[in-house]
Motif scaffolding. Sequence first.
Motif, PDB file in Angstrom:
ATOM      1  N   ALA A  97       0.822  -1.208   0.000  1.00 23.69           N
ATOM      2  CA  ALA A  97       0.000   0.000   0.000  1.00 23.69           C
ATOM      3  C   ALA A  97       0.861   1.266   0.000  1.00 23.69           C
ATOM      4  N   ASP A  98       1.988   1.213   0.704  1.00 19.67           N
ATOM      5  CA  ASP A  98       2.872   2.374   0.788  1.00 19.67           C
ATOM      6  C   ASP A  98       4.209   1.891   1.333  1.00 19.67           C
ATOM      7  N   ASP A  99       5.294   2.281   0.688  1.00 18.16           N
ATOM      8  CA  ASP A  99       6.610   1.778   1.114  1.00 18.16           C
ATOM      9  C   ASP A  99       7.092   2.361   2.436  1.00 18.16           C
ATOM     10  N   ARG A 100       6.345   3.277   3.014  1.00 14.82           N
ATOM     11  CA  ARG A 100       6.716   3.824   4.327  1.00 14.82           C
ATOM     12  C   ARG A 100       6.170   2.989   5.482  1.00 14.82           C
ATOM     13  N   VAL A 101       5.304   2.031   5.188  1.00 13.89           N
ATOM     14  CA  VAL A 101       4.767   1.164   6.232  1.00 13.89           C
ATOM     15  C   VAL A 101       5.871   0.229   6.707  1.00 13.89           C
ATOM     16  N   THR A 102       6.023   0.153   8.009  1.00 16.59           N
ATOM     17  CA  THR A 102       6.996  -0.758   8.608  1.00 16.59           C
ATOM     18  C   THR A 102       6.243  -1.842   9.366  1.00 16.59           C
ATOM     19  N   GLU A 103       6.976  -2.856   9.782  1.00 17.82           N
ATOM     20  CA  GLU A 103       6.356  -3.922  10.559  1.00 17.82           C
ATOM     21  C   GLU A 103       7.291  -4.349  11.672  1.00 17.82           C
ATOM     22  N   THR A 104       6.668  -4.800  12.748  1.00 14.58           N
ATOM     23  CA  THR A 104       7.401  -5.271  13.910  1.00 14.58           C
ATOM     24  C   THR A 104       6.511  -6.251  14.656  1.00 14.58           C
ATOM     25  N   ILE A 105       7.040  -6.871  15.672  1.00 11.54           N
ATOM     26  CA  ILE A 105       6.232  -7.736  16.528  1.00 11.54           C
ATOM     27  C   ILE A 105       5.893  -6.949  17.787  1.00 11.54           C
ATOM     28  N   LYS A 106       4.597  -6.771  18.036  1.00 14.66           N
ATOM     29  CA  LYS A 106       4.098  -6.148  19.259  1.00 14.66           C
ATOM     30  C   LYS A 106       2.931  -6.992  19.726  1.00 14.66           C
ATOM     31  N   TRP A 107       2.784  -7.133  21.013  1.00 14.34           N
ATOM     32  CA  TRP A 107       1.695  -7.928  21.557  1.00 14.34           C
ATOM     33  C   TRP A 107       1.733  -9.350  20.994  1.00 14.34           C
ATOM     34  N   GLN A 108       2.931  -9.850  20.715  1.00 14.93           N
ATOM     35  CA  GLN A 108       3.167 -11.196  20.189  1.00 14.93           C
ATOM     36  C   GLN A 108       2.493 -11.413  18.826  1.00 14.93           C
ATOM     37  N   ALA A 109       2.385 -10.333  18.057  1.00 11.17           N
ATOM     38  CA  ALA A 109       1.749 -10.423  16.736  1.00 11.17           C
ATOM     39  C   ALA A 109       2.413  -9.442  15.775  1.00 11.17           C
ATOM     40  N   PRO A 110       2.427  -9.768  14.490  1.00  3.25           N
ATOM     41  CA  PRO A 110       2.926  -8.819  13.498  1.00  3.25           C
ATOM     42  C   PRO A 110       2.062  -7.553  13.520  1.00  3.25           C
ATOM     43  N   THR A 111       2.738  -6.424  13.577  1.00  2.00           N
ATOM     44  CA  THR A 111       2.063  -5.126  13.666  1.00  2.00           C
ATOM     45  C   THR A 111       2.651  -4.199  12.617  1.00  2.00           C
ATOM     46  N   PHE A 112       1.769  -3.493  11.917  1.00  2.00           N
ATOM     47  CA  PHE A 112       2.179  -2.536  10.889  1.00  2.00           C
ATOM     48  C   PHE A 112       2.121  -1.137  11.477  1.00  2.00           C
ATOM     49  N   ALA A 113       3.074  -0.297  11.075  1.00  2.00           N
ATOM     50  CA  ALA A 113       3.136   1.040  11.656  1.00  2.00           C
ATOM     51  C   ALA A 113       3.553   2.079  10.632  1.00  2.00           C
ATOM     52  N   TYR A 114       3.101   3.283  10.881  1.00  2.00           N
ATOM     53  CA  TYR A 114       3.575   4.498  10.219  1.00  2.00           C
ATOM     54  C   TYR A 114       3.148   5.630  11.140  1.00  2.00           C
ATOM     55  N   ARG A 115       4.094   6.235  11.805  1.00  2.00           N
ATOM     56  CA  ARG A 115       3.804   7.288  12.777  1.00  2.00           C
ATOM     57  C   ARG A 115       2.701   6.834  13.738  1.00  2.00           C
ATOM     58  N   GLY A 116       2.884   5.640  14.251  1.00  2.00           N
ATOM     59  CA  GLY A 116       1.928   5.022  15.154  1.00  2.00           C
ATOM     60  C   GLY A 116       1.512   3.671  14.598  1.00  2.00           C
ATOM     61  N   ASN A 117       0.849   2.899  15.427  1.00  2.00           N
ATOM     62  CA  ASN A 117       0.436   1.556  15.028  1.00  2.00           C
ATOM     63  C   ASN A 117      -0.797   1.625  14.138  1.00  2.00           C
ATOM     64  N   ILE A 118      -0.705   1.005  12.971  1.00  2.00           N
ATOM     65  CA  ILE A 118      -1.840   0.960  12.049  1.00  2.00           C
ATOM     66  C   ILE A 118      -2.728  -0.229  12.394  1.00  2.00           C
ATOM     67  N   ALA A 119      -2.146  -1.426  12.336  1.00  2.00           N
ATOM     68  CA  ALA A 119      -2.943  -2.640  12.507  1.00  2.00           C
ATOM     69  C   ALA A 119      -2.051  -3.792  12.945  1.00  2.00           C
ATOM     70  N   SER A 120      -2.676  -4.773  13.603  1.00  2.00           N
ATOM     71  CA  SER A 120      -1.987  -5.990  14.022  1.00  2.00           C
ATOM     72  C   SER A 120      -2.819  -7.199  13.636  1.00  2.00           C
ATOM     73  N   PHE A 121      -2.133  -8.275  13.286  1.00  2.00           N
ATOM     74  CA  PHE A 121      -2.818  -9.530  13.052  1.00  2.00           C
ATOM     75  C   PHE A 121      -3.275 -10.122  14.370  1.00  2.00           C
ATOM     76  N   PHE A 122      -4.388 -10.847  14.342  1.00  2.00           N
ATOM     77  CA  PHE A 122      -4.786 -11.698  15.449  1.00  2.00           C
ATOM     78  C   PHE A 122      -4.325 -13.094  15.043  1.00  2.00           C
ATOM     79  N   PRO A 123      -3.127 -13.505  15.491  1.00  2.00           N
ATOM     80  CA  PRO A 123      -2.508 -14.715  14.956  1.00  2.00           C
ATOM     81  C   PRO A 123      -3.196 -16.017  15.320  1.00  2.00           C
ATOM     82  N   LYS A 124      -4.102 -16.009  16.302  1.00  2.00           N
ATOM     83  CA  LYS A 124      -4.752 -17.249  16.712  1.00  2.00           C
ATOM     84  C   LYS A 124      -5.990 -17.573  15.885  1.00  2.00           C
ATOM     85  N   ALA A 125      -6.442 -16.650  15.047  1.00  2.00           N
ATOM     86  CA  ALA A 125      -7.612 -16.918  14.201  1.00  2.00           C
ATOM     87  C   ALA A 125      -7.289 -18.066  13.254  1.00  2.00           C
ATOM     88  N   LYS A 126      -8.163 -19.046  13.211  1.00  2.00           N
ATOM     89  CA  LYS A 126      -7.919 -20.219  12.372  1.00  2.00           C
ATOM     90  C   LYS A 126      -8.889 -20.312  11.195  1.00  2.00           C
TER      91      LYS A 126
END
Length: 114
Positions: free
Chosen positions: A26-55
């Motif tokens: 969507a935009d090359d400025r989006v970064t990702e990290t692990i927060k709350w034990q889940a992949p989280t996307f950020a750009y000047r703050g947290n955008i969204a995180s996966f809920f990794p337990k959803a099956k």
Amino acid sequence: MDAWFERYDNPQHDLVMAVRDAVLEADDRVTETIKWQAPTFAYRGNIASFFPKAKAHASLMFHRGAELPDPEGLLEGEGETSRVAKFADADDLERKRAALQGLVRAWIAARDAD
């Protein structure tokens, strides 16, 4: 990030990876990290995180989704702050890709306007 995804044992692994790619494209400025034990996307703050337990689907929580314009109605939830985007399979993701990327771009535009 790659190490987390290598250890991620879930029937939705490939779909989660495809959603990840769509968000990052969507935009090359989006970064990702692990927060709350889940992949989280950020750009000047947290955008969204996966809920990794959803099956049954890939679930992506937009932390401040209630603030985002959502003309396609992608986001679910009625809370004061967060909203969730769910993707059932690859075809569902493709139908929702533009809306997903629009949400990411709306977040970035709002942060750039601050």
